[in-house]
Design a protein around this motif. Structure first.
Motif, PDB file in Angstrom:
ATOM      1  N   UNK A   1       0.835  -1.210   0.000  1.00 36.22           N
ATOM      2  CA  UNK A   1       0.000   0.000   0.000  1.00 36.22           C
ATOM      3  C   UNK A   1       0.866   1.255   0.000  1.00 36.22           C
ATOM      4  N   UNK A   2       1.931   1.246   0.795  1.00 41.48           N
ATOM      5  CA  UNK A   2       2.797   2.412   0.898  1.00 41.48           C
ATOM      6  C   UNK A   2       3.516   2.713  -0.407  1.00 41.48           C
ATOM      7  N   UNK A   3       3.725   1.689  -1.209  1.00 45.05           N
ATOM      8  CA  UNK A   3       4.379   1.882  -2.508  1.00 45.05           C
ATOM      9  C   UNK A   3       3.466   2.583  -3.500  1.00 45.05           C
ATOM     10  N   UNK A   4       2.182   2.314  -3.411  1.00 44.54           N
ATOM     11  CA  UNK A   4       1.252   2.800  -4.427  1.00 44.54           C
ATOM     12  C   UNK A   4       0.273   3.875  -3.929  1.00 44.54           C
ATOM     13  N   UNK A   5       0.281   4.159  -2.641  1.00 44.92           N
ATOM     14  CA  UNK A   5      -0.654   5.134  -2.079  1.00 44.92           C
ATOM     15  C   UNK A   5       0.090   6.151  -1.230  1.00 44.92           C
ATOM     16  N   UNK A   6      -0.432   7.383  -1.202  1.00 45.63           N
ATOM     17  CA  UNK A   6       0.084   8.383  -0.278  1.00 45.63           C
ATOM     18  C   UNK A   6      -0.081   7.876   1.147  1.00 45.63           C
ATOM     19  N   UNK A   7       0.769   8.341   2.031  1.00 47.33           N
ATOM     20  CA  UNK A   7       0.779   7.809   3.400  1.00 47.33           C
ATOM     21  C   UNK A   7      -0.558   7.988   4.104  1.00 47.33           C
ATOM     22  N   UNK A   8      -1.260   9.108   3.826  1.00 46.88           N
ATOM     23  CA  UNK A   8      -2.529   9.337   4.515  1.00 46.88           C
ATOM     24  C   UNK A   8      -3.639   8.401   4.030  1.00 46.88           C
ATOM     25  N   UNK A   9      -3.423   7.751   2.886  1.00 44.74           N
ATOM     26  CA  UNK A   9      -4.416   6.812   2.356  1.00 44.74           C
ATOM     27  C   UNK A   9      -4.202   5.379   2.847  1.00 44.74           C
ATOM     28  N   UNK A  10      -3.000   5.097   3.329  1.00 46.26           N
ATOM     29  CA  UNK A  10      -2.682   3.728   3.760  1.00 46.26           C
ATOM     30  C   UNK A  10      -3.468   3.403   5.026  1.00 46.26           C
ATOM     31  N   UNK A  11      -4.199   2.279   5.050  1.00 49.56           N
ATOM     32  CA  UNK A  11      -5.021   1.944   6.223  1.00 49.56           C
ATOM     33  C   UNK A  11      -4.196   1.877   7.505  1.00 49.56           C
ATOM     34  N   UNK A  12      -4.766   2.422   8.560  1.00 51.68           N
ATOM     35  CA  UNK A  12      -4.151   2.310   9.882  1.00 51.68           C
ATOM     36  C   UNK A  12      -4.680   1.100  10.636  1.00 51.68           C
ATOM     37  N   UNK A  13      -5.744   0.503  10.094  1.00 49.54           N
ATOM     38  CA  UNK A  13      -6.295  -0.722  10.664  1.00 49.54           C
ATOM     39  C   UNK A  13      -6.528  -1.707   9.529  1.00 49.54           C
TER      40      UNK A  13
END
Length: 507
Positions: free
Chosen positions: A459-471
């Motif tokens: 997810x971190x490779x393809x999404x901005x950090x604020x979009x990556x699920x925290x759960x």
């Protein structure tokens, strides 16, 4: 209003020549200085080969130079194409390369390497450091730039937005759109925009940033631009700079109210505060009312220029869950599944018609035709109007998560997760977050809990950090579905309503 924004800013460059237009940290520029600097920058852009209609990309944090570039592109007749500075390479290149084919792309120091790689993918594109514009600050313009022949319908900016497709779409706004939006808002709320001093911290790549910036510069106000929101700093700025206007999601007002200095802070200058993105709680409303500040709920989205409604003074107190009604020239309605207008108190899809609505989606006529029908923008949100025409937003049909004022498309996060090997199905919903209001929660069928670290890296490779699920929840059972076959997100939202209390936070 029948003129371009260029004419508006030319007026203020004379009428309020020495009044600060922008204050950014320790720097400030007056209206006359901003006009001269922007004109010199526009002439430089033209010298670099930028022509009318070319897309000028920018991937940088909020700054004075960002604003100068936006004005310069306008004067050159180019189309500003901002992207979120927190985007990954794949997110940014999709817009700047695949969609916009930007002629020039500007970056700040932090994004230099990433933007350089993006520029290499566009034949003929040039990449510039925003610092190039700093040296033009005291360069007198040559006066060779002709702007009188720029038509009112000239396209001005492409603002990216995430929707139900999982890919950002570019909302195109023109001089006519922006001028109409500015005039309509001003007429609907007389007194709110006279010599306004606005605190603005929304990313300039969004409508909450760019449109609001243009709006208050068009009113001749002073914009105090922040790189990001900091509760203590915001509270101090309101007090020391006598801020009159501020807007944001409820979480920002909650965080300021939690500051140690809030109780004794002099907030008497705050005249016009707008809150959107989530409902205003009774507790939050009363906390600010005790300080003499009324929080007015609004409803809007990028496709309608940003703000489409604002609550009345009385309803803001008695019915904070309502979003108010449209402006003088902006109409708000609710339609059923057949496209027929609903009577009062009948839920349906919210539709908006007014001078601030978008021209089109960039290079996407099918999506444009599906969204703008007979002049009405179909928002994709569920709402209801009462007998007075006051709107209550009930649900986000488009499934948007609002985290710290930034929109996250659940479909986009789902698309990225579904590309991970072994994922059979995935649903992304909003979980409560004390810092940002909401954050993504992913429920995934297929992988096991041990796969979560690699899933996060994916997810971190393809999404901005604020979009990556925290759960993240990995389940061996298929996800529940509705009779239509769609994943039953209402059931999942109920099941995971307290996820922030019982699930481990993974990042």
């Amino acid at each position: 209003m029948s003129g371009t924004l260029i004419e508006t800013f030319n007026w203020w460059a004379v009428e309020r020549a020495d009044v600060p237009a922008l204050v950014v940290g320790d720097e400030q520029v007056s209206y006359a200085q901003l006009r001269a600097w922007s004109e010199a920058a526009a002439e430089w852009l033209v010298d670099q080969g930028v022509e009318r209609g070319d897309r000028v990309g920018v991937m940088a944090g909020n700054s004075l130079l960002w604003v100068v570039l936006s004005q310069a592109a306008m004067l050159a007749g180019a189309i500003l194409a901002p992207v979120n500075p927190r985007f990954t390479f794949s997110e940014a290149s999709y817009l700047l390369v695949d969609r916009y084919r930007a002629k020039a792309i500007f970056h700040d120091d932090e994004r230099a390497e990433l933007v350089g790689k993006i520029g290499d993918q566009i034949p003929g594109a040039r990449v510039f450091d925003l610092a190039e514009l700093a040296r033009l600050r005291h360069t007198p313009p040559r006066g060779r730039l002709a702007t009188d022949d720029i038509p009112l319908d000239t396209e001005l900016v492409i603002i990216p937005t995430s929707g139900s497709t999982g890919r950002p779409k570019g909302v195109v706004l023109s001089h006519r759109t922006m001028s109409g939006y500015v005039a309509d808002s001003c007429l609907a709320r007389p007194g709110a925009f006279s010599a306004a001093r606005i605190l603005l911290f929304a990313p300039l790549c969004t409508s909450a940033g760019y449109v609001v910036l243009m709006q208050y510069l068009a009113y001749g106000g002073t914009v105090f631009l922040e790189q990001a929101f900091d509760a203590e700093r915001a509270l101090d700025t309101i007090v020391t700079q006598r801020i009159s206007t501020m807007m944001g999601t409820p979480i920002f007002f909650e965080r300021m109210a939690a500051c140690e200095g809030f109780r004794d802070a002099d907030l008497s200058s705050l005249y016009y505060c707008l809150v959107g993105g989530a409902r205003v709680s009774r507790q939050l409303l009363e906390t600010w009312l005790e300080k003499g500040v009324l929080l007015r709920q609004l409803y809007g989205q990028t496709e309608v220029g940003g703000q489409a409604t604002f609550n009345t003074d009385q309803a803001s107190i008695t019915h904070p869950e309502k979003c108010g009604r449209g402006s003088i020239y902006t109409r708000v309605a609710v339609i059923d599944e057949r496209g027929e207008f609903c009577p009062p108190n009948t839920p349906g899809q919210i539709v908006i018609k007014g001078p601030g609505t978008m021209v089109r989606y960039w290079d996407d006529p099918e999506a444009t035709a599906a969204t703008v029908v007979d002049g009405w923008v179909r928002t994709g949100d569920l709402g209801v109007l009462d007998e007075q025409g006051l709107l209550t937003m009930l649900d986000r049909i488009k499934d948007i998560i609002i985290s710290g004022g930034l929109n996250i498309s659940a479909a986009e996060v789902e698309r990225v997760i579904s590309e991970y090997p072994g994922v059979h199905e995935v649903a992304v919903i909003a979980a409560h977050d004390d810092n940002f209001g909401e954050t993504p929660l992913a429920i995934i069928h297929g992988p096991q809990a041990g796969d979560i670290p690699e899933l996060l890296q994916h997810c971190s490779t393809h999404l901005s950090s604020y979009k990556v699920p925290r759960y993240m929840v990995c389940t061996a059972e298929p996800l529940p579905r509705l009779a239509t076959g769609k994943i039953a997100k209402p059931q999942l939202r109920e099941q995971y309503a307290d996820a922030h209390l019982r699930l481990p936070r993974i990042r």
